[in-house]
Write an enzyme that holds these catalytic residues in place. Structure first.
Site, PDB file in Angstrom:
ATOM      1  N   TYR A   1       0.840  -1.202   0.000  1.00  0.00           N
ATOM      2  CA  TYR A   1       0.000   0.000   0.000  1.00  0.00           C
ATOM      3  C   TYR A   1       0.876   1.254   0.000  1.00  0.00           C
ATOM      4  O   TYR A   1       0.609   2.219  -0.730  1.00  0.00           O
ATOM      5  CB  TYR A   1      -0.902  -0.048   1.228  1.00  0.00           C
ATOM      6  CG  TYR A   1      -1.806   1.135   1.428  1.00  0.00           C
ATOM      7  CD1 TYR A   1      -2.931   1.318   0.624  1.00  0.00           C
ATOM      8  CD2 TYR A   1      -1.569   2.056   2.450  1.00  0.00           C
ATOM      9  CE1 TYR A   1      -3.780   2.398   0.824  1.00  0.00           C
ATOM     10  CE2 TYR A   1      -2.414   3.127   2.655  1.00  0.00           C
ATOM     11  CZ  TYR A   1      -3.519   3.298   1.836  1.00  0.00           C
ATOM     12  OH  TYR A   1      -4.360   4.366   2.040  1.00  0.00           O
TER      13      TYR A   1
ATOM     14  N   LYS B   1       0.924   4.196  -2.860  1.00  0.00           N
ATOM     15  CA  LYS B   1       0.595   5.577  -2.534  1.00  0.00           C
ATOM     16  C   LYS B   1       1.773   6.518  -2.787  1.00  0.00           C
ATOM     17  O   LYS B   1       1.571   7.698  -3.126  1.00  0.00           O
ATOM     18  CB  LYS B   1       0.128   5.673  -1.085  1.00  0.00           C
ATOM     19  CG  LYS B   1      -1.240   5.034  -0.837  1.00  0.00           C
ATOM     20  CD  LYS B   1      -2.312   5.645  -1.720  1.00  0.00           C
ATOM     21  CE  LYS B   1      -3.714   5.230  -1.303  1.00  0.00           C
ATOM     22  NZ  LYS B   1      -4.754   5.794  -2.201  1.00  0.00           N
TER      23      LYS B   1
END
Length: 301
Positions: free
Chosen positions: A171, A175
């Site tokens: 993640y 991002k």
């Protein structure tokens, strides 16, 4: 009084729940017609058979706004193109793209499977690229035809991507990639009247309730600092024509606090004027490290 986004047309991805739903409602309240996108998946990205976008559309229409549902997988290149076309065909154009869709499959790095890595990178990073690419092509064509729009893109990064987060390597990587994509898109698309910014929101959602339960409680003195809707007024302003001079920025939002992230910058340097010998590198680099501020701590460290 004219509303901030009156007459403007927006797409919000992942808008069936949580932060995306709050964005769609706020943009509609500010006068925008909204394409409410949601693929209808579980927290881990698996098909759920639900259509939460329809409920959000009904909510917007009940309040007197304009909206239409879209069920596209935003990381499907052709489906993302069709979503942009739906906005143009339904409402007559496109002015705002809010990239928000995503899910998590948190694991410590050494326990992460290839499938988990691919799925998270796909929905977050490709799921930002595909709508942005097709919206950008539309805005370029409009500009070349003498119909340049005051177009706005608001991407969704995260503190995990900016500072890192233990147990969220995949993640965090996705991002961080979105932050880099934002910087490049802002420079490339400015000539067509497009600004590109990103937010790093903090809110109580399906993705954060389990990971940070104590932090997500967030209610003090009657103010719910973790309410997803806290992020949406910032998105609405960035989506407005007023924000024409703000681009390539990343803004972290936590409750009532907004922080302008400064990101990677060139720091102290030591130029030898020739190739370094390996034995020289240690003392030189340690001197630079001593002159530099400490890095921001990784979340969960």
């Amino acid at each position: 009084m004219k509303k901030l986004l009156e007459g403007r047309i927006a797409i919000v991805t992942g808008a069936g729940r949580g932060i995306g739903r709050a964005h769609a409602l706020e943009l509609a309240a500010q006068g925008a017609a909204v394409v409410v996108n949601d693929f209808g998946v579980s927290l881990a990205g698996e098909g759920s058979g639900e259509s939460p976008a329809d409920a959000v559309v009904a909510e917007i229409e009940a309040a007197g706004g304009q909206a239409v549902a879209n069920g596209a997988d935003v990381a499907d290149f052709a489906a993302a193109e069709a979503m942009v076309r739906q906005a143009v065909d339904t409402f007559g154009g496109l002015d705002i793209l809010v990239n928000n869709a995503g899910f998590v499959r948190d694991r410590m790095l050494v326990n992460t499977s290839e499938e988990e890595w691919d799925a998270v990178i796909r929905v977050h990073l490709k799921g930002h690229f595909a709508p942005l690419r097709h919206a950008g092509a539309y805005w370029r064509a409009e500009a070349k035809e003498g119909r340049q729009r005051a177009a706005r893109v608001i991407n969704t990064s995260s503190g995990a991507g900016l500072q890192g987060s233990v147990g969220q390597a995949t993640y965090s990587a996705a991002k961080a990639g979105i932050a880099g994509l934002t910087l490049v898109a802002a420079q490339e698309m400015g000539r067509y009247g497009v600004t590109v910014n990103a937010i790093a929101p903090v809110a109580r959602t399906r993705m954060t309730e389990g990971a940070f339960p104590e932090m997500m409680a967030g209610v003090e003195g009657g103010f719910d600092a973790m309410d997803p809707a806290n992020n949406s007024p910032i998105v609405a302003w960035l989506a407005s024509e007023e924000a024409a001079d703000v681009t390539g920025r990343i803004i972290e939002i936590e409750g009532g606090r907004i922080t302008l992230e400064t990101g990677w910058r060139h720091g102290h340097a030591d130029d030898k004027g020739a190739r370094w010998e390996a034995a020289e590198v240690g003392p030189a680099l340690r001197k630079l490290i001593a002159q530099a501020p400490d890095p921001e701590p990784v979340y969960g460290a």
